[in-house]
Design an enzyme around this catalytic site. Sequence first.
Site, short mmCIF file in Angstrom:
data_model
loop_
_atom_site.label_atom_id
_atom_site.label_comp_id
_atom_site.label_asym_id
_atom_site.label_seq_id
_atom_site.Cartn_x
_atom_site.Cartn_y
_atom_site.Cartn_z
N GLU A 124 23.24 28.33 6.39
CA GLU A 124 22.61 29.65 6.18
C GLU A 124 23.14 30.67 7.19
O GLU A 124 23.25 30.37 8.40
CB GLU A 124 21.08 29.52 6.31
CG GLU A 124 20.38 30.87 6.17
CD GLU A 124 18.89 30.78 5.93
OE1 GLU A 124 18.35 29.65 5.81
OE2 GLU A 124 18.25 31.85 5.85
N SER B 227 9.86 28.95 3.14
CA SER B 227 9.83 30.39 2.88
C SER B 227 8.58 30.76 2.08
O SER B 227 8.23 31.94 2.00
CB SER B 227 11.09 30.82 2.11
OG SER B 227 11.30 29.97 1.00
N ASP C 200 10.65 21.01 2.06
CA ASP C 200 11.03 21.49 3.39
C ASP C 200 9.97 21.02 4.38
O ASP C 200 8.77 21.26 4.17
CB ASP C 200 11.00 23.03 3.34
CG ASP C 200 12.13 23.66 4.11
OD1 ASP C 200 12.90 22.92 4.75
OD2 ASP C 200 12.25 24.90 4.03
O1 KIV Z 1 12.69 27.82 2.97
C1 KIV Z 1 13.67 28.20 2.36
O2 KIV Z 1 13.56 28.97 1.41
C2 KIV Z 1 14.98 27.75 2.82
C3 KIV Z 1 16.25 28.25 2.24
C4 KIV Z 1 17.40 27.37 2.41
C5 KIV Z 1 16.33 29.02 1.07
O3 KIV Z 1 15.03 26.94 3.68
#
Ligand code: KIV
Length: 316
Positions: free
Chosen positions: A196, A61, A99
Site C-alpha cells: 500500500e 477500514s 483483517d
Molecule cells: O482495511 C483495509 O481496507 C485495507 C486495505 C488493504 C484496503 O487494509
Amino acid sequence: MSFTPASRGGDPAVPLTKVTVPALSEMKRQGKPISALTAYDYATARLVDECGIDLLLVGDSLAMVVLGHENTLAVTVDEMLHHTRAVRRAVRRALVVADMPFGSYHGSTRDGLANAVRFVKEAGAEAVKIEGPRFELVRELTHAQIPVIGHLGLTPQSVHRMGGYRVQARTADEVRELRDDALALARAGAGAVVLEGIPREVAATITSELPVPTIGIGAGPDCDGQILVFHDLVNLTYAPPAKFVRRYGDAAAAMRAAIEHYREDVEHRAFPSDEESYHLPVPTRRILRAGSAEDEDADAVVNRDALPDWGEAGKD
Ligand code: KIV
C-alpha cells in the site's frame, strides 16, 4: 470445492471454483490479475462475490467507512468478527480474508494466534491479514494452518508512528528494507502481500522477486492484483479520495435520488398505492358489512377471533 452459481449471470450448470490462497499463487504463475475489494456486510459482499471478484477483505477500514471513526485504530476484534460473519454468509466463490485489528496481534505471538483462531473458528475467515514485518507471528499462524496475507508500505494502523498517511519507501534505504521485509514475509509463510502507498517502481521490483502474489493499493499497475475500498469505488465515502482511487460508480447519487423520491411520495401521499396495500378477504368484508347493518356498534362486530385466518400477511 465447487458451487453451482444460483444467482450469478453465468451458466448455472457450470460450477464455481472456490478461490483459495494456493489458487492466488497459481494465478500469479499464470499471469492472471487478482481482483480484490473490501466488504463489510451481507448485501454488498454478495454483490461483490456475484460479480466475480477473487478476494474479499473484511478490512479494518470499516472503522472509518462504516463506523465513522477518524482512523482504523478503534475497531475491536468483536466488531471485526461480527462483520466477517456477515460477509462469510454471503460469499460462495471469493476468498474471505479478515483483517486483524490494531491491538489484536501487537502483544505476544500467543495472543495473536488466539485472536486469529477466533476469526477462522467463529467467523469463517479463510485467511487473516496482518500489517507490518511480523515474521514470527506469520510463521506461527502458518504452522497453525491459518493462511496469512501480509501488508507492507503504508500500514494505516501505524498512522501515529508515520505521522499521517504518507507514501512510504521513498529513499534507497527504505526501498531495500521494504523489499527485504516482503521477501522475509513470503519465507515465513505469507500467502500474499498487500503493498500500500509505495512508488510504482518499488512495487514492480518486489512483485517480480516475490514467489507469492502482491496485491496493490496505491502501488501502481504492476502488482499481481489490485484492491480498493468498496466505499471508495462507488463514492460512498465523504472525504476527498486519495490519488489512487478511481470512482467506478456513484452509489451516493443513486441512493440520494431514491431516498428523496421516497420522501416526496410519502409527503404527497403517493406511497403506498392501493396495489401496494393488503385488503380484507371478500367473505370478511361481507361479514363486516352485514354486521354493521344489524348492529351500529362496529366494535362488537370486529372480533378478531371470529375472522378467518389471514395468514402471515394478516398478522399485527
Ligand atoms: O482495511 C483495509 O481496507 C485495507 C486495505 C488493504 C484496503 O487494509
